[in-house]
Motif scaffolding. Structure first.
Motif, short mmCIF file in Angstrom:
data_model
loop_
_atom_site.label_atom_id
_atom_site.label_comp_id
_atom_site.label_asym_id
_atom_site.label_seq_id
_atom_site.Cartn_x
_atom_site.Cartn_y
_atom_site.Cartn_z
N HIS A 7 -22.64 -12.78 -6.01
CA HIS A 7 -23.17 -14.11 -6.35
C HIS A 7 -22.21 -15.00 -7.13
O HIS A 7 -21.72 -14.63 -8.19
CB HIS A 7 -24.46 -13.98 -7.16
N GLU A 107 -29.65 -19.72 -2.69
CA GLU A 107 -30.34 -19.40 -3.94
C GLU A 107 -31.44 -20.44 -4.13
O GLU A 107 -31.20 -21.49 -4.72
CB GLU A 107 -29.36 -19.42 -5.12
N TRP A 134 -35.74 -19.70 -7.10
CA TRP A 134 -34.87 -19.79 -8.27
C TRP A 134 -35.84 -19.73 -9.45
O TRP A 134 -36.72 -18.87 -9.43
CB TRP A 134 -34.00 -21.07 -8.23
N HIS A 180 -34.17 -13.62 -9.81
CA HIS A 180 -34.98 -14.81 -10.17
C HIS A 180 -36.48 -14.66 -9.85
O HIS A 180 -37.29 -15.45 -10.31
CB HIS A 180 -34.48 -16.10 -9.51
N HIS A 201 -27.80 -10.80 -8.79
CA HIS A 201 -27.20 -11.09 -10.11
C HIS A 201 -28.24 -10.94 -11.21
O HIS A 201 -28.76 -11.92 -11.73
CB HIS A 201 -26.51 -12.45 -10.12
N ARG A 212 -35.21 -12.34 -16.87
CA ARG A 212 -34.43 -12.33 -15.62
C ARG A 212 -33.90 -10.93 -15.29
O ARG A 212 -33.44 -10.67 -14.19
CB ARG A 212 -33.25 -13.31 -15.74
N ASP A 274 -22.10 -14.30 -11.03
CA ASP A 274 -22.71 -15.60 -11.33
C ASP A 274 -21.66 -16.62 -11.77
O ASP A 274 -21.97 -17.58 -12.47
CB ASP A 274 -23.81 -15.46 -12.41
ZN ZN Z 1 -29.02 -17.48 -10.35
#
Ligand code: ZN
Length: 323
Positions: A7, A107, A134, A180, A201, A212, A274
């Motif tokens: 990611h 995403e 997301w 997410h 991620h 998260r 990320d």
């Molecule tokens: Zn993200």
């Protein structure tokens, strides 16, 4: 050591910066990731996410398509070094030709507006991975932060469309990404799919309690299924004591790699940097210095064969099975 990273948000960033009038490209830029940094960092494959913020963008579909177009355009200009891949065979071909690979993801499943024909068209366009959400509720599911409501006995997982989508994604060969997503949503994906899925991620919630991140049980279930968790470099997801302005440290990244592999097995751990989606400073600055993580893993006692798995072998196994 070759690297597969699940990611980064570089293409959306590039697009937005261009819109503000700055001339910037994927070859060499001031962001975390560009082609020259990837070459220096020994990259095998980068997953490029077309990331759309539904909260500030009311033309999500158009933006998503524009970001994808930008990636095609930039990769075409650099085709001696990198090519977009659609299958496992494409990745192997690039390795043989000493080229890097770019794999497309989305995403924010909300860009499909709950419409399966848009999902199929994104697949035709080369998208091989997608997060269902997301950080907003959309037609498919609830994001992280929505928890099971005990008083009302109300689950906050996938919606009816979400179930249709994961079914179609499995059929197409598009990798389901639960980063997410809400906790209930992750369990819905687990209970209603048969193939491996990933958290591209996300980190371990027992190490850093951010919503998260994944609980031990989720890590186990993703691992049992043959899926992968890409370890995220964001300081706020690494350590409870860090704010987003604090520096992301290699030591903390390695802690999450260690913990996640202890819980789910070394075969379920990967990298999900990320890059260009996180605004914290990084101890290793950018993607060109990824080998510093390799060096520190080595020093902290990881076997070479286990580092290989985390850096690229687990990911290749997953691509071979799903693409
Ligand atoms: Zn993200």
């Amino acid at each position: 050591m070759k690297i597969v990273d699940f990611h980064c948000d570089t293409i959306s960033q590039l697009y937005d910066i261009r819109e503000s009038g700055e001339n910037i490209n994927l070859r060499k830029n001031r962001l975390h990731l560009d082609i020259e940094k990837m070459k220096k960092g020994d990259y095998m494959l980068q997953v490029f996410a077309s990331y759309v913020d539904l909260g500030s963008n009311n033309k999500s579909l158009e933006s998503c398509l524009s970001y994808i177009d930008l990636l095609y355009d930039e990769v075409e200009k650099n085709k001696d070094d990198i090519e977009i891949v659609y299958t496992y065979e494409d990745i192997i071909k690039n390795i043989k030709e000493n080229k890097m690979s770019a794999l497309l993801s989305i995403e924010e499943g909300g860009v499909c507006k709950g419409n399966l024909s848009l999902l199929r068209n994104f697949y035709r366009l080369g998208v091989r991975m997608m997060t269902l959400t997301w950080n907003y509720e959309n037609e498919l599911a609830y994001p992280n932060g929505y928890f099971y409501n005990k008083e009302k006995d109300e689950r906050k997982g996938l919606k009816e469309k979400g179930f249709e989508f994961i079914n179609e994604m499995e059929k197409l060969g598009m990798i389901i990404d639960v980063s997410h997503l809400s906790d209930d949503g992750i369990y819905d994906v687990y209970s209603n799919t048969t193939k491996p899925f990933i958290a591209s991620h996300s980190n371990a919630r027992s190490v850093c309690s951010h919503q998260r991140n994944l609980t031990d049980d989720m890590i186990k279930k993703i691992g049992d299924r043959g899926g992968i968790i890409g370890i995220n470099f964001y300081s706020s997801f690494l350590n409870n004591n860090y704010k987003s302005s604090d520096i992301s440290k290699i030591e903390d990244i390695i802690n999450h790699i260690k913990y996640t592999s202890n819980i789910g097995g070394i075969d379920c751990v990967g990298i999900g940097s990320d890059f260009d989606g996180i605004d914290c400073p990084l101890e290793f600055e950018n993607s060109s210095n990824m080998q510093l993580i390799y060096n520190e893993m080595k020093k902290s006692g990881f076997k070479e064969s286990d580092i290989e798995k985390v850096f690229y072998k687990n990911s290749l196994r997953l691509f071979k099975e799903l693409l």
